[in-house]
Design a protein around this motif. Structure first.
Motif: not given
Length: 118
Positions: A17, A19-20, A23-24, A35
């Motif tokens: 989560t 990391d996401s 990167r978003c 989500r």
């Protein structure tokens, strides 16, 4: 070398989560709405929605905005998934409220005991 953990699955999900999110390029509000839409599409359980209650509150999301997402995706994911999601979301909010009440009661009890000892 991997490190031992008491909750390796939760730790992995948390790392994914983070990391996401890093990167978003979406703002917090759009990210949470996206989500939620994905959770509905997957017919996710209440605990999955529970993980998004605090971030949704921090993003100042309203119930009306969540309802708008459900209305927007209903023709795509189907009414059964949307109704299931509505129940899971309500369950997650109920659990979050109960947890907050429990924490508040624990704090009040600790403060009362502290005053009583004084």
């Amino acid at each position: 070398m991997a490190t031992a953990s008491d909750a390796p699955v939760l730790d992995t999900i948390a790392a994914m989560t983070i990391d996401s999110i890093e990167r978003c390029g979406m703002d917090d509000h759009t990210l949470i709405l996206t989500r939620i839409a994905a959770l509905v599409a997957m017919d996710a359980p209440a605990v999955s929605y529970l993980a998004h209650v605090d971030p949704a509150m921090k993003a100042r999301m309203t119930i009306e905005q969540v309802q708008d997402v459900l209305v927007a995706i209903a023709p795509v994911v189907g009414t059964a998934r949307v109704m299931s999601a509505a129940g899971h979301i309500a369950e997650a909010f109920g659990f979050a409220i109960a947890l907050a009440d429990s924490e508040a009661a624990s704090i009040a009890q600790a403060e009362a005991q502290s005053r009583h000892k004084s």
